[in-house]
Design an enzyme around this catalytic site. Structure first.
Site, PDB file in Angstrom:
ATOM      1  N   GLY A  29     -16.117  18.289 -27.446  1.00 52.10           N
ATOM      2  CA  GLY A  29     -14.917  18.114 -26.616  1.00 52.10           C
ATOM      3  C   GLY A  29     -13.671  18.336 -27.457  1.00 52.10           C
ATOM      4  O   GLY A  29     -13.749  18.534 -28.675  1.00 52.10           O
ATOM      5  N   SER A  30     -12.515  18.248 -26.806  1.00 53.95           N
ATOM      6  CA  SER A  30     -11.281  18.606 -27.514  1.00 53.95           C
ATOM      7  C   SER A  30     -10.911  17.591 -28.594  1.00 53.95           C
ATOM      8  O   SER A  30     -10.367  17.956 -29.644  1.00 53.95           O
ATOM      9  CB  SER A  30     -10.135  18.747 -26.504  1.00 53.95           C
ATOM     10  OG  SER A  30      -9.882  17.500 -25.870  1.00 53.95           O
ATOM     11  N   ASP A  87     -14.786  10.389 -21.813  1.00 54.59           N
ATOM     12  CA  ASP A  87     -13.914  10.635 -20.666  1.00 54.59           C
ATOM     13  C   ASP A  87     -13.303   9.339 -20.146  1.00 54.59           C
ATOM     14  O   ASP A  87     -12.183   9.344 -19.648  1.00 54.59           O
ATOM     15  CB  ASP A  87     -14.716  11.320 -19.551  1.00 54.59           C
ATOM     16  CG  ASP A  87     -15.166  12.696 -19.989  1.00 54.59           C
ATOM     17  OD1 ASP A  87     -14.312  13.552 -20.228  1.00 54.59           O
ATOM     18  OD2 ASP A  87     -16.386  12.891 -20.171  1.00 54.59           O
ATOM     19  N   LYS A  97     -19.213   9.847 -20.279  1.00 56.35           N
ATOM     20  CA  LYS A  97     -19.125  11.079 -21.054  1.00 56.35           C
ATOM     21  C   LYS A  97     -19.747  12.209 -20.246  1.00 56.35           C
ATOM     22  O   LYS A  97     -20.395  11.970 -19.233  1.00 56.35           O
ATOM     23  CB  LYS A  97     -19.841  10.924 -22.405  1.00 56.35           C
ATOM     24  CG  LYS A  97     -19.023  10.105 -23.408  1.00 56.35           C
ATOM     25  CD  LYS A  97     -19.748   9.878 -24.704  1.00 56.35           C
ATOM     26  CE  LYS A  97     -20.046  11.170 -25.423  1.00 56.35           C
ATOM     27  NZ  LYS A  97     -18.840  12.042 -25.576  1.00 56.35           N
ATOM     28  N   GLY A 100     -17.616  17.624 -20.917  1.00 47.66           N
ATOM     29  CA  GLY A 100     -17.869  18.931 -21.528  1.00 47.66           C
ATOM     30  C   GLY A 100     -19.298  19.404 -21.350  1.00 47.66           C
ATOM     31  O   GLY A 100     -19.755  20.291 -22.064  1.00 47.66           O
ATOM     32  N   GLU A 106     -25.369  14.603 -26.722  1.00 49.58           N
ATOM     33  CA  GLU A 106     -24.474  13.577 -27.269  1.00 49.58           C
ATOM     34  C   GLU A 106     -25.162  12.221 -27.264  1.00 49.58           C
ATOM     35  O   GLU A 106     -25.070  11.454 -28.225  1.00 49.58           O
ATOM     36  CB  GLU A 106     -23.185  13.505 -26.445  1.00 49.58           C
ATOM     37  CG  GLU A 106     -22.269  14.682 -26.651  1.00 49.58           C
ATOM     38  CD  GLU A 106     -21.094  14.669 -25.706  1.00 49.58           C
ATOM     39  OE1 GLU A 106     -21.219  14.113 -24.586  1.00 49.58           O
ATOM     40  OE2 GLU A 106     -20.041  15.219 -26.076  1.00 49.58           O
TER      41      GLU A 106
HETATM   42  O1  DER Z   1     -18.123  15.945 -22.759  1.00 51.53           O
HETATM   43  C1  DER Z   1     -17.961  14.970 -23.449  1.00 51.53           C
HETATM   44  O2  DER Z   1     -18.729  13.990 -23.452  1.00 51.53           O
HETATM   45  C2  DER Z   1     -16.701  14.898 -24.247  1.00 51.53           C
HETATM   46  O3  DER Z   1     -16.888  14.103 -25.401  1.00 51.53           O
HETATM   47  C3  DER Z   1     -15.657  14.258 -23.358  1.00 51.53           C
HETATM   48  O4  DER Z   1     -16.195  13.071 -22.929  1.00 51.53           O
HETATM   49  C4  DER Z   1     -14.334  14.024 -24.040  1.00 51.53           C
HETATM   50  O5  DER Z   1     -13.712  15.244 -24.120  1.00 51.53           O
HETATM   51  P1  DER Z   1     -12.166  15.348 -24.530  1.00 51.53           P
HETATM   52  O6  DER Z   1     -12.087  14.749 -25.930  1.00 51.53           O
HETATM   53  O7  DER Z   1     -11.923  16.822 -24.508  1.00 51.53           O
HETATM   54  O8  DER Z   1     -11.377  14.577 -23.532  1.00 51.53           O
END
Ligand code: DER
Length: 232
Positions: A29-30, A87, A97, A100, A106
């Site tokens: 994720g970002s 999230d 979560k 993404g 994960e």
């Molecule tokens: O997809 C995921 O689980 C990511 O970790 C997400 O939960 C968080 O993504 P973000 O840091 O881009 O908000």
């Protein structure tokens, strides 16, 4: 943007948790991306010796391009620490979560670690999980019957009628690293996350849901001024 400043603050605080010689899980994720960038900087500055497992092909590519050692989880065995995004984070450090589409790997990596730490901006902190649609990974075979079983499970939990949406991008179903599908459940409020998790996990075509319960032990919440709040 201020949100990126918040993510960077959380990422830098998480990098400080990493000790030389650790076996480390890298999230997706970002926010996790910023963590991996900052981690690589420290590894190069200090000549750290780290072995990493990735939660997605995307993170593995990013980490390797930055010179980090990324190995298969099974070649590393148990990990010392996993750093990942979320999230939503509730007061019990339960998470949603999967934004993404990576929550299966994960969760495998996070639960193969002594410790899982979340890095996030303030927007992820909630009183009650559910505003963010709950991702559920399902295998493509018979996914519509799986959706029917999810509808029935939601009805049993008095959440009948909540929308269940096949995640698509440009008109095509999103596929996970395992080539599975994602159904997003628009539940609004999840009053009993443990009950919902049990129900979803009992459905044949469900591979994994995005509720991370009793997994995260620390959430580092970044703020635009570069400071962080630690939730534990
Ligand atoms: O997809 C995921 O689980 C990511 O970790 C997400 O939960 C968080 O993504 P973000 O840091 O881009 O908000």
């Amino acid at each position: 943007a201020t949100i990126d400043l918040s993510k960077d603050a959380a990422a830098r605080a998480a990098v400080a948790l990493v000790e030389n010689g650790m076996k480390l899980g890298l999230g997706t994720g970002s926010t996790a991306k910023i963590f991996v960038d900052r981690l690589a900087e420290r590894v190069h500055d200090e000549g750290m010796d780290l072995r990493c497992a990735s939660t997605s092909k995307a993170t593995a590519d990013q980490a390797r391009k930055l010179g980090l050692v990324v190995e298969e989880l099974d070649d590393l065995g148990w990990l010392d620490l996993t750093i990942d995004g979320a999230d939503e984070v509730d007061p019990d450090l339960n998470l949603i979560k999967g934004g993404g589409a990576a929550h299966l790997r994960e969760k495998i990596v996070a639960t193969a670690s002594d410790r899982m730490v979340v890095v996030a901006d303030q927007g992820k902190v909630v009183e009650c999980l559910g505003k963010f649609k709950l991702p559920v990974e399902v295998i493509p075979f018979g996914w519509k019957s799986t959706r029917t079983h999810i509808e029935r499970a939601l009805a049993e939990l008095e959440m009948e009628g909540r929308p269940i949406i096949l995640r698509e991008r440009d008109g095509n179903p999103v596929l996970t690293d395992e080539s599975n599908l994602i159904l997003d459940l628009a539940l609004e409020e999840i009053r009993d996350p443990h009950g919902l998790a049990r129900q979803l996990s009992s459905i044949a075509g469900v591979v994994e849901h995005g509720l991370f319960l009793n997994i995260c032990s620390l959430a580092i919440i970044g703020r635009p001024d570069g400071s962080v709040v630690e939730l534990l």
